[in-house]
Scaffold this active site. Sequence first.
Site, PDB file in Angstrom:
ATOM      1  N   ARG A 105       6.058 -16.100  23.088  1.00  0.00           N
ATOM      2  CA  ARG A 105       4.914 -15.199  23.170  1.00  0.00           C
ATOM      3  C   ARG A 105       4.325 -15.209  24.582  1.00  0.00           C
ATOM      4  NH1 ARG A 105       1.723 -18.154  18.637  1.00  0.00           N
ATOM      5  NH2 ARG A 105       2.226 -19.684  20.223  1.00  0.00           N
ATOM      6  N   LYS A 133      14.524 -30.907  16.279  1.00  0.00           N
ATOM      7  CA  LYS A 133      14.098 -31.749  15.158  1.00  0.00           C
ATOM      8  C   LYS A 133      12.604 -31.578  14.943  1.00  0.00           C
ATOM      9  CE  LYS A 133      11.592 -34.655  16.275  1.00  0.00           C
ATOM     10  NZ  LYS A 133      10.334 -34.954  17.055  1.00  0.00           N
ATOM     11  N   ILE A 184       9.184 -29.061  25.149  1.00  0.00           N
ATOM     12  CA  ILE A 184      10.547 -29.614  25.064  1.00  0.00           C
ATOM     13  C   ILE A 184      11.580 -28.667  25.673  1.00  0.00           C
ATOM     14  CG2 ILE A 184      11.197 -28.802  22.739  1.00  0.00           C
ATOM     15  CD1 ILE A 184      11.823 -32.282  24.290  1.00  0.00           C
ATOM     16  N   ASP A 232       6.339 -37.039  13.500  1.00  0.00           N
ATOM     17  CA  ASP A 232       7.038 -36.245  14.525  1.00  0.00           C
ATOM     18  C   ASP A 232       7.858 -37.181  15.423  1.00  0.00           C
ATOM     19  OD1 ASP A 232       7.331 -33.532  16.073  1.00  0.00           O
ATOM     20  OD2 ASP A 232       6.811 -35.052  17.559  1.00  0.00           O
TER      21      ASP A 232
HETATM   22  P1  NAP Z   1       5.044 -26.924  21.984  1.00  0.00           P
HETATM   23  O1  NAP Z   1       5.191 -27.046  23.467  1.00  0.00           O
HETATM   24  O2  NAP Z   1       3.680 -27.059  21.417  1.00  0.00           O
HETATM   25  O3  NAP Z   1       5.651 -25.560  21.435  1.00  0.00           O
HETATM   26  C1  NAP Z   1       6.792 -24.937  21.967  1.00  0.00           C
HETATM   27  C2  NAP Z   1       6.545 -23.453  22.102  1.00  0.00           C
HETATM   28  O4  NAP Z   1       6.660 -22.833  20.838  1.00  0.00           O
HETATM   29  C3  NAP Z   1       5.148 -23.107  22.576  1.00  0.00           C
HETATM   30  O5  NAP Z   1       5.038 -23.199  23.972  1.00  0.00           O
HETATM   31  C4  NAP Z   1       4.964 -21.691  22.076  1.00  0.00           C
HETATM   32  O6  NAP Z   1       5.433 -20.785  23.037  1.00  0.00           O
HETATM   33  C5  NAP Z   1       5.855 -21.657  20.828  1.00  0.00           C
HETATM   34  N1  NAP Z   1       5.005 -21.670  19.642  1.00  0.00           N
HETATM   35  C6  NAP Z   1       4.115 -22.607  19.279  1.00  0.00           C
HETATM   36  N2  NAP Z   1       3.504 -22.268  18.127  1.00  0.00           N
HETATM   37  C7  NAP Z   1       4.012 -21.087  17.763  1.00  0.00           C
HETATM   38  C8  NAP Z   1       3.780 -20.209  16.677  1.00  0.00           C
HETATM   39  N3  NAP Z   1       2.889 -20.506  15.735  1.00  0.00           N
HETATM   40  N4  NAP Z   1       4.496 -19.073  16.618  1.00  0.00           N
HETATM   41  C9  NAP Z   1       5.392 -18.759  17.561  1.00  0.00           C
HETATM   42  N5  NAP Z   1       5.649 -19.548  18.632  1.00  0.00           N
HETATM   43  C10 NAP Z   1       4.965 -20.688  18.725  1.00  0.00           C
HETATM   44  O7  NAP Z   1       5.960 -27.980  21.230  1.00  0.00           O
HETATM   45  P2  NAP Z   1       7.088 -28.954  21.798  1.00  0.00           P
HETATM   46  O8  NAP Z   1       6.475 -30.249  22.188  1.00  0.00           O
HETATM   47  O9  NAP Z   1       7.962 -28.268  22.767  1.00  0.00           O
HETATM   48  O10 NAP Z   1       7.859 -29.242  20.427  1.00  0.00           O
HETATM   49  C11 NAP Z   1       8.666 -28.259  19.824  1.00  0.00           C
HETATM   50  C12 NAP Z   1       9.676 -28.952  18.923  1.00  0.00           C
HETATM   51  O11 NAP Z   1      10.441 -29.862  19.716  1.00  0.00           O
HETATM   52  C13 NAP Z   1       9.031 -29.793  17.803  1.00  0.00           C
HETATM   53  O12 NAP Z   1       9.746 -29.655  16.623  1.00  0.00           O
HETATM   54  C14 NAP Z   1       9.114 -31.217  18.345  1.00  0.00           C
HETATM   55  O13 NAP Z   1       9.216 -32.172  17.314  1.00  0.00           O
HETATM   56  C15 NAP Z   1      10.402 -31.149  19.153  1.00  0.00           C
HETATM   57  N6  NAP Z   1      10.439 -32.164  20.227  1.00  0.00           N
HETATM   58  C16 NAP Z   1       9.385 -32.318  21.064  1.00  0.00           C
HETATM   59  C17 NAP Z   1       9.413 -33.334  22.012  1.00  0.00           C
HETATM   60  C18 NAP Z   1       8.268 -33.543  22.983  1.00  0.00           C
HETATM   61  O14 NAP Z   1       8.299 -34.527  23.739  1.00  0.00           O
HETATM   62  N7  NAP Z   1       7.256 -32.706  23.016  1.00  0.00           N
HETATM   63  C19 NAP Z   1      10.522 -34.177  22.111  1.00  0.00           C
HETATM   64  C20 NAP Z   1      11.605 -33.944  21.273  1.00  0.00           C
HETATM   65  C21 NAP Z   1      11.558 -32.940  20.327  1.00  0.00           C
HETATM   66  P3  NAP Z   1       4.710 -19.358  23.239  1.00  0.00           P
HETATM   67  O15 NAP Z   1       3.229 -19.621  23.196  1.00  0.00           O
HETATM   68  O16 NAP Z   1       5.207 -18.866  24.558  1.00  0.00           O
HETATM   69  O17 NAP Z   1       5.173 -18.526  22.084  1.00  0.00           O
END
Ligand code: NAP
Length: 306
Positions: A34, A87, A11, A165
């Site tokens: 990270r 969110k 995101i 989610d």
């Molecule tokens: P993601 O790509 O899986 O995670 C975002 C980043 O957070 C990862 O690249 C990682 O970066 C870091 N991370 C993940 N687990 C971690 C941990 N245990 N400790 C520390 N850092 C960690 O997730 P995302 O899809 O972007 O979603 C993140 C948030 O945005 C969620 O709450 C989701 O509901 C919201 N969101 C997502 C979307 C969507 O389409 N995906 C849309 C709207 C809102 P590093 O490995 O570099 O640390």
Amino acid sequence: MKLALVGIGKIAVDQHVPAIAASPDWEVGATVSRAGTLPGVEAFTDMARMLEKRPDIRVVSLCLPPVPRFAYAQAAIRAGRHVMLEKPPGASLSECHALEALARENRVSLYATWHSREAAMVRPARNWLSDKRVTRAHITWREDVRHWHPGQDWVFEPGGMGVFDPGINALSILTRILPAPVHLTRATLDVPGNRQTPIAAHLTLSGNVTAEFDWLQTGKQTWEIEVETPEGTLLLQDGGARLLIDGKERGADDEDDTLQGEYPRLYDNFARLVTRGGIDMDLSPLTHVADAFMLGERRAVAPFDW
Ligand code: NAP
């Protein structure tokens, strides 16, 4: 204003980076992740180090999944930074209350964002419903988890919320447009045998409101909310981008509703919040999810693999 973007993943790259780049108010001054980085931006892997080394950065935007996000939010607020939360604002209600109390204590702004509320036709829908009596409402939120969250196992781990989610996006719109509050009365949660969170859910709320969330929808994706009133039926489609009243498409009430996307509006809101000071932390969508986990009847369904 310079901000630190934290959790450089899906995101952050898809939405936050372009929204910040297009904003007259914001600039990414550093990242904390990270592994993830952004070209030309100072990158930290440790939050405490960024907070110590970059006192010029007064604002932090957290794009991590909900479970790891709390510790980062706590550290930022304790270090006197304003914080914007993706969110859902926390993995539990208590966490959100704790962050809110901490923000008040440290006199910083805290913004629990709900991006779907910023979809173009949500405000017109709320305006249309504001003087009406709702007789029935139904949410249909059906999407393909393999397409939208490829390989993101955290969504199926405790605190990842599963189909809630995306479902919480629908609930964030519902709680914004209904003229009176509702509360959850029943839920069924379909949990794959090899996972911890639901892949489908059916909710019943007071006021004749129902919802179906499904994460195995291939082909056409559906993000719809239908609301019946004695004066006509409102239908929000495409996650709030389109509004139909009795089948007839409506335009935006004011030009501003079509000018920007969801994330540019969030960053606009946050700039205003930081400038005037204060906290914007509406927990009503998360409350419905917490209630669904408390009251929900669990049904074991087929195991899920990517
Ligand atoms: P993601 O790509 O899986 O995670 C975002 C980043 O957070 C990862 O690249 C990682 O970066 C870091 N991370 C993940 N687990 C971690 C941990 N245990 N400790 C520390 N850092 C960690 O997730 P995302 O899809 O972007 O979603 C993140 C948030 O945005 C969620 O709450 C989701 O509901 C919201 N969101 C997502 C979307 C969507 O389409 N995906 C849309 C709207 C809102 P590093 O490995 O570099 O640390």
